[in-house]
Design an enzyme around this catalytic site. Structure first.
Site, mmCIF file in Angstrom:
data_model
loop_
_atom_site.group_PDB
_atom_site.id
_atom_site.type_symbol
_atom_site.label_atom_id
_atom_site.label_comp_id
_atom_site.label_asym_id
_atom_site.label_seq_id
_atom_site.Cartn_x
_atom_site.Cartn_y
_atom_site.Cartn_z
ATOM 1 N N GLU A 104 22.288 45.208 36.235
ATOM 2 C CA GLU A 104 22.587 46.586 36.658
ATOM 3 C C GLU A 104 22.745 47.553 35.475
ATOM 4 O O GLU A 104 23.672 48.364 35.455
ATOM 5 C CB GLU A 104 23.869 46.622 37.510
HETATM 6 C C1 TNX Z 1 26.824 42.958 41.840
HETATM 7 S S1 TNX Z 1 25.815 40.457 40.789
HETATM 8 C C2 TNX Z 1 27.250 42.809 40.546
HETATM 9 C C3 TNX Z 1 28.676 42.953 40.223
HETATM 10 C C4 TNX Z 1 29.485 43.328 41.420
HETATM 11 C C5 TNX Z 1 29.008 42.551 42.629
HETATM 12 C C6 TNX Z 1 29.825 42.784 43.862
HETATM 13 C C7 TNX Z 1 25.850 41.201 39.531
HETATM 14 C C8 TNX Z 1 25.194 40.510 38.456
HETATM 15 N N1 TNX Z 1 26.444 42.405 39.507
HETATM 16 O O1 TNX Z 1 28.854 43.888 39.201
HETATM 17 O O2 TNX Z 1 30.812 43.027 41.163
HETATM 18 O O3 TNX Z 1 27.676 42.893 42.879
HETATM 19 O O4 TNX Z 1 29.426 41.939 44.907
#
Ligand code: TNX
Length: 535
Positions: free
Chosen positions: A341
């Site tokens: 992300e």
């Molecule tokens: C996605 S999975 C994220 C996290 C969040 C999560 C909540 C991932 C690698 N990143 O930053 O906490 O979703 O479900």
């Protein structure tokens, strides 16, 4: 047999007695509510690879001894751990000895037993003895977890219980399907103390999980002391989601977690998430920002708004300091650098950054793990990508992961709509998120890691991991309600041969874990899909 969960306790046990009578096994026996049930030999989670039931059961008595190989301090330590588990509920002394006499509970290391691998074991139970044989101490430790589950659930209680303490007769021979069977705890969004982490480690160990991935940094908090950058922890760790006090692990704390995990044969995989998810670091050191201005600490739950400053040289001093100190602290082979992300980092910057971060991990002798977005950059040889997509992730993204896998990048599978332990079970679950959908117990169990992603050779799948993100999770009760019982399904996917995979049979074995989890004080989710025993 299935009983409605709302039946009063007494009525439920009367029904059980009646049912036992009808089945012809209750005649003359003590009432069912006084005699603990002896689990059948195969009633274990994760399902063992091979079970040959037969012969008389073994019965623990006040004179039972735990006999270990005299030359191995680790075997002795595991024997002492087993005694520590069994003494409070049985009330027996269970001395640990190396007197080489027959009988009792025998713990044997046999390095020549190649077929048992690093974690496999054999358990032989008969009237005269229970013998656990393994090639390595980790295998003996896994065998002890099976032994626990073959005793009545009340053995897990910490006060004296009524026996008898029988273990069904026969032989179990067991080795894991995957070498990587992980659980992740996000200690950044909410901080969890060393004691809370130890409690989770003990619970995971019962189901043969062998990796604890700690998500040590994110926008809301930096949780590990770094001597060369002290403000990361002292300032960056000073809050959490919702604005509470946060916290961080000193190096001594972190070593205590490592030692405890190692004593349960779990390897700790530390994660520093970069270049996004870095607000806590950016708030702690202004020079890490392209603007030179530190943002405030963040206590909300948005993602994707922060980025390290990719063009600045100081960014790589930071990466080097953090990776060097963390690698020096961590005996395990992996260092996770996040990489998910990074919505505030351009693609070119992301690729350039991940190259440098991976090089730092290599420089300090560790294996890179990254979230699967790493496959959109240039994964180094030997890197491991952690897939967290969904069934409906785009074909292009899945193909990118498959291509990296075909080129040798190993995969840890953590599909969010299957094994994200922070997803709600149903729309009424009071905790958790639902962006990946609702994840009931059958959904988290009923998939095959070996055939999950199209175009991925089964040989590159290192294993599975169940992440627990903590935006809505702030206590041990929360951890346990969200993890249990789903994490058992993930443990089973990681350990048991694909040939044992069967939801209808799994739900019955899972149900038998209900009283055991309850005896351990785990307030698990009573999924209506599982025939939990009543009474
Ligand atoms: C996605 S999975 C994220 C996290 C969040 C999560 C909540 C991932 C690698 N990143 O930053 O906490 O979703 O479900």
């Amino acid at each position: 047999m299935r009983l409605p969960g709302t039946l009063p306790r007494l009525f439920g046990s009367l029904l059980l007695v009646a049912a036992a009578g009808i089945a012809g096994i209750g005649a003359g026996a003590a009432p069912a509510d006084l005699t603990p049930t002896v689990p059948p030999l195969g009633q274990v989670v994760p399902a063992p690879a091979s079970v040959q039931a037969g012969g008389a059961p073994y019965t623990l008595t006040p004179s039972t001894r735990i006999r270990v190989d005299g030359h191995s301090p680790e075997a002795r330590r595991i024997g002492t751990y087993l005694a520590g588990l069994l003494r409070p509920s049985t009330g027996y002394a269970l001395p640990v000895t190396d007197d080489h006499l027959p009988g009792g509970i025998q713990l044997r290391l046999r390095p020549s037993e190649q077929g048992l691998g690093d974690e496999g074991y054999r358990l032989q139970s008969s009237r005269g003895s229970v013998t656990l044989t393994a090639r390595r101490p980790a295998g003996l430790f896994r065998a002890v977890q099976t032994l626990r589950q073959l005793l009545p659930a009340s053995v897990e209680k910490d006060t004296r219980q009524k026996g008898p303490w029988k273990i069904a007769g026969g032989t179990i021979t067991d080795t894991p399907r995957y070498g990587y069977r992980g659980a992740m705890l996000d200690v950044s969004r909410h901080f969890f103390t060393v004691g809370q982490v130890k409690r989770y480690i003990d619970q995971l160990a019962l189901y043969k999980i062998n990796k604890l991935h700690l998500h040590l940094s994110d926008d809301q908090g930096w949780r590990i002391a770094i001597d060369s950058l002290p403000r990361l922890a002292t300032y960056g760790g000073s809050t959490q989601v919702g604005g509470g006090p946060g916290g961080y692990y000193t190096k001594k704390d972190y070593k205590e977690i490592l030692g405890y995990a190692a004593s349960r044969y779990l390897e700790v995989v530390p994660e520093i998430d970069m270049p996004g998810h870095t607000n806590a670091a950016l708030a702690s050191y202004a020079e890490l920002n392209c603007s030179g201005i530190a943002p405030p600490l963040y206590t909300g739950t948005d993602v994707g708004f922060s980025s390290l400053c990719v063009p600045k040289a100081v960014t790589y001093d930071f990466v080097d300091d953090v990776v060097r100190e963390l690698a020096a602290l961590t005996p395990g082979r992996y260092l996770h650098i996040g990489g998910d992300e990074a919505h505030s980092t351009s693609h070119a910057d992301y690729v350039a950054f991940m190259d440098k971060a991976q090089a730092a991990v290599g420089k300090y002798g560790k294996t890179v793990v990254g979230w699967h977005q790493l496959t959109g950059a240039s994964p180094v040889a030997g890197a491991v990508a952690q897939y967290w997509g969904l069934d409906d992730t785009s074909d292009a993204e899945k193909a990118q992961v498959a291509k990296a896998a075909q080129n040798g990048t190993k995969l840890i599978l953590s599909p969010a709509d299957r094994v994200y332990l922070d997803m709600k079970y149903t729309k009424d679950t009071p905790l958790g998120l639902d962006w990946a959908g609702l994840v009931e117990v059958d959904r988290s169990y009923d998939w095959d890691p070996g055939a999950y992603l199209p175009g991925v050779p089964a040989s590159v799948v290192a294993g599975v991991e169940a992440p627990l993100w903590s935006e809505t999770i702030s206590t041990s009760d929360h951890i346990e309600f969200m993890a249990f019982p789903r994490v058992l399904g993930v443990a089973e996917l990681g350990w048991s041969p694909a040939s044992t995979h069967d939801w209808e049979q799994y739900r019955v074995r899972l149900a038998a874990q209900g009283p055991r989890m309850a005896a351990l004080g785990i307030d698990y989710y009573r999924s209506p899909k599982v025939p939990w025993p009543t009474g």
